[in-house]
Design an enzyme around this catalytic site. Structure first.
Site, PDB file in Angstrom:
ATOM      1  N   THR A 168      27.503  26.554  19.287  1.00  0.00           N
ATOM      2  CA  THR A 168      28.179  27.858  19.521  1.00  0.00           C
ATOM      3  C   THR A 168      28.087  28.114  20.834  1.00  0.00           C
ATOM      4  OG1 THR A 168      28.160  28.679  17.125  1.00  0.00           O
ATOM      5  CG2 THR A 168      28.586  30.186  18.873  1.00  0.00           C
ATOM      6  N   LYS A 212      25.489  32.415  25.917  1.00  0.00           N
ATOM      7  CA  LYS A 212      24.407  31.273  25.027  1.00  0.00           C
ATOM      8  C   LYS A 212      25.328  30.074  24.917  1.00  0.00           C
ATOM      9  CE  LYS A 212      24.017  30.560  21.186  1.00  0.00           C
ATOM     10  NZ  LYS A 212      24.409  29.306  20.346  1.00  0.00           N
ATOM     11  N   THR A 227      19.099  19.769   6.208  1.00  0.00           N
ATOM     12  CA  THR A 227      19.851  20.946   5.504  1.00  0.00           C
ATOM     13  C   THR A 227      19.173  21.594   4.490  1.00  0.00           C
ATOM     14  OG1 THR A 227      21.857  19.737   6.323  1.00  0.00           O
ATOM     15  CG2 THR A 227      21.968  21.615   4.846  1.00  0.00           C
TER      16      THR A 227
END
EC number: 2.3.1.35
Lengths: 397, 397
Positions: free
Chosen positions: A184, A173, A397
């Site tokens: 990530t 991924k 956020t």
């Protein structure tokens, strides 16, 4: 070596499954890979000083057991920046999975990706573990580890070792800048060759520098990046030992699998429209060549130019110049898609129409010839588009 | 120290002028600074391995003569990647200017910024030299060196040394990604203090690391970057010598001027809407602190988050983590505009409304407290907006 239409479960003795447990709203978010017998294991982990809990747990167990039977992964919550509670939860994730498989916890690797700063929802984890099965759907595993990736990333190959056919498969991924956070990179590779963990680690370490470490989307390194390789020896081939032709063959196989995954990740960079490959050739040494290639592919100015399909040799030469490598740059040739735009560090005229066609593709190759040696290095990246800014600016956020 | 409303010609014995010579279509593109007597000189030059011709000429002359009487600058054409002809042209630019002033060529510094890969139009240069005057309009010099900058960048200060008042002024051009190319940073500083070239170089080198080298727009380094300081001693003050209180005073003065220019450049980064200041405090040493601050301010993810007015502490901590500095990051506090978003490396709740107000300004300050020492470091940058992509993608070479 032959590329086959396979999955992470194609190598003998492996199975995988994936499903929706509830870490995300709707998409699949939980999966595992299981080897019928404990496999040799090797891993590389993020170089970020901030390391997510699951990496600490997996790294410790790999070191301790030297074998691995299963890897369990969730997407949606990264279990990063979660303090001691997060570490406890990662150990619990390992224990619960081990219980379900009836193995030692140290034989289970754990990985998480997604929002950082949030604790793992343990009921959701329990729910996922209650539903997941051995010999499940391996394609679903490839889906379950994704975050903002737009496509699954899988590759499988076979290679003959004497009378034996060894199969190796990889799934990854990539580089979505995840709600609310970082790219990530997770890579899992399975193989049925007979090779020790030490030899496997040697092959992994040799190739990671030339593959996963040579891709960049925006230079930001995640706290959760990890690549794990399991090889369970189910082909019963003669053990692959270092400094043998078999090892070289195995290393080439691993390099190909890792490179293909790396390119798929780069091409799927958030907001990306084009894969950029930079080849630095005729360099004094390979490391310098790789550093220069990565400097070019990481340049925001080069990335925006490629997005705009602008053959901007000046930005390319500048990025070569500030790579921090002590190599003469007064005799550099630069080719875009094979068409020279700069010779001996001076610009050359080129056919605009021909260049338009060359740049109006989804894979652009930039070649930098230093005329300063015989070594080469390659890096992969993607263009920098409005969507990159949009995706990363407009989330709150 | 007092900030005054002055120009690059405010220090005693300096004059400057600027005009339109024809390097650009309409805007001013040619200027000079002249000192009535040869001044002590110090310079810093691009770290890029690809160095433009004017830098080679100026660097050589500064080394040879150790004094400077004038700096002549053109914008529009960078005379970079222009081979031996370009070097010849830069020397001619120096000679013609020296002739007009009736001084030795080595007493003239030359600088160019603009398109790279194009030769200097020498007739245009001749035209500019025929029109430019001593005791001209110093404000026009500040305009003449700009490229895609949206505003002139000037600062002037005075400081008393015993009975004498020393004046120092600076002018800079910044980080427009220029047709078709790179952000060229040019800084010129004049002073009327009595100080040797060696001592001046010492002060410049001491402060450049903390100022101009701590700004980043997109990490790309130009082939033409240069900062020149001239100090002509016209105040007739006692010579400023190293390791004296006077030197510290002078160094503080220079640091302030350079820092103000650096901030103006960062704030005017192409497509920028906000100045970002990152303060890393309580670090084991100043260099580590500066590296971490620059890592944060250079992160595309942080830059896009600030553009989106998103208090994305995760991206900030990650950038701290990959700064390549060996400092523990398990006890990091992060404040945005003074409001804590992360304490001891774990997120903390904050008032959304209060944060909205804090981020909805044109100067955002991020503070990273490492709790690992007593040193600090600061870096400046700007947000990453759609306009950055637009400006740099939509130009075609």
């Amino acid at each position: 070596m032959k590329v086959i239409d396979g999955t992470i479960a194609s190598p003998l003795g492996f199975s995988a499954d994936g499903l929706h447990a509830g870490f995300k709203k709707r998409k699949m978010d939980f999966g595992w890979i299981v080897s019928e017998k404990p496999a040799s294991v090797a891993g590389v982990y993020t170089t970020n000083k901030v390391i997510a809990a699951p990496l600490i747990v997996t790294k410790t167990s790999v070191k301790k057991a030297g074998k691995m039977k299963a890897i369990v992964v969730n997407s949606g919550v990264a279990n990063s920046c979660t303090g001691t509670q997060g570490l406890e939860d990662a150990y619990t994730m390992q224990e619960w999975t081990a219980e379900k498989l009836g193995v030692e916890p140290d034989l289970v690797g754990v990985a998480s990706t997604g929002i950082i700063g949030e604790l793992l929802p343990m009921d959701t984890l329990k729910n996922g573990l209650s539903k997941i099965v051995v010999n499940g759907n391996a394609d679903d595993f490839a889906k379950a580890i994704l975050t903002t990736d737009t496509a699954t990333k899988t590759i499988a190959v076979t290679e003959t070792f004497g009378r034996d056919v060894v199969t190796m498969a990889g799934v990854a991924k990539g580089s979505g800048m995840i709600h609310p956070n970082m790219a990530t990179m997770l890579g899992f590779i399975t193989c049925d060759a007979n090779i020790s963990s030490e030899t496997l680690q040697l092959a992994l370490s040799q190739n990671v520098e030339k593959t996963f470490n040579q891709i960049t989307v925006d230079g930001d390194t995640s706290t959760n990046d990890m690549v794990l390789v399991m090889s369970n020896g189910c082909t019963l081939n003669e053990e692959i030992l270092p400094d043998t032709p078999e090892f070289d063959k195995f290393s080439k196989m691993l390099n190909f699998v890792m490179q293909e995954l790396a390119k798929k990740i780069a091409k799927d960079g958030e907001g990306a429209n084009k894969l950029i490959q930079v080849d630095v050739v005729n360099a004094p040494n390979a490391l310098d060549a790789r550093m220069m290639a990565k400097s070019v592919v990481g340049s925001s100015l080069v990335k925006t130019a490629i997005f705009g399909e602008d053959p901007n040799w000046g930005r390319i030469l500048a990025a070569v110049g500030y790579a921090g490598v002590d190599v003469p740059v007064d005799n550099v040739d630069i080719m875009i898609g094979g068409l020279p735009v700069m010779l001996a560090s001076s610009p050359v005229a080129f056919d605009d129409e021909e260049m338009k066609d060359i740049m109006h593709v989804d894979e652009v190759t930039i070649t930098v010839d230093l005329h300063a040696g015989r070594e080469k290095g390659t890096a992969w990246g993607c263009d920098l588009s409005y969507d990159y800014v949009k995706i990363n600016a407009l989330y709150h956020t």
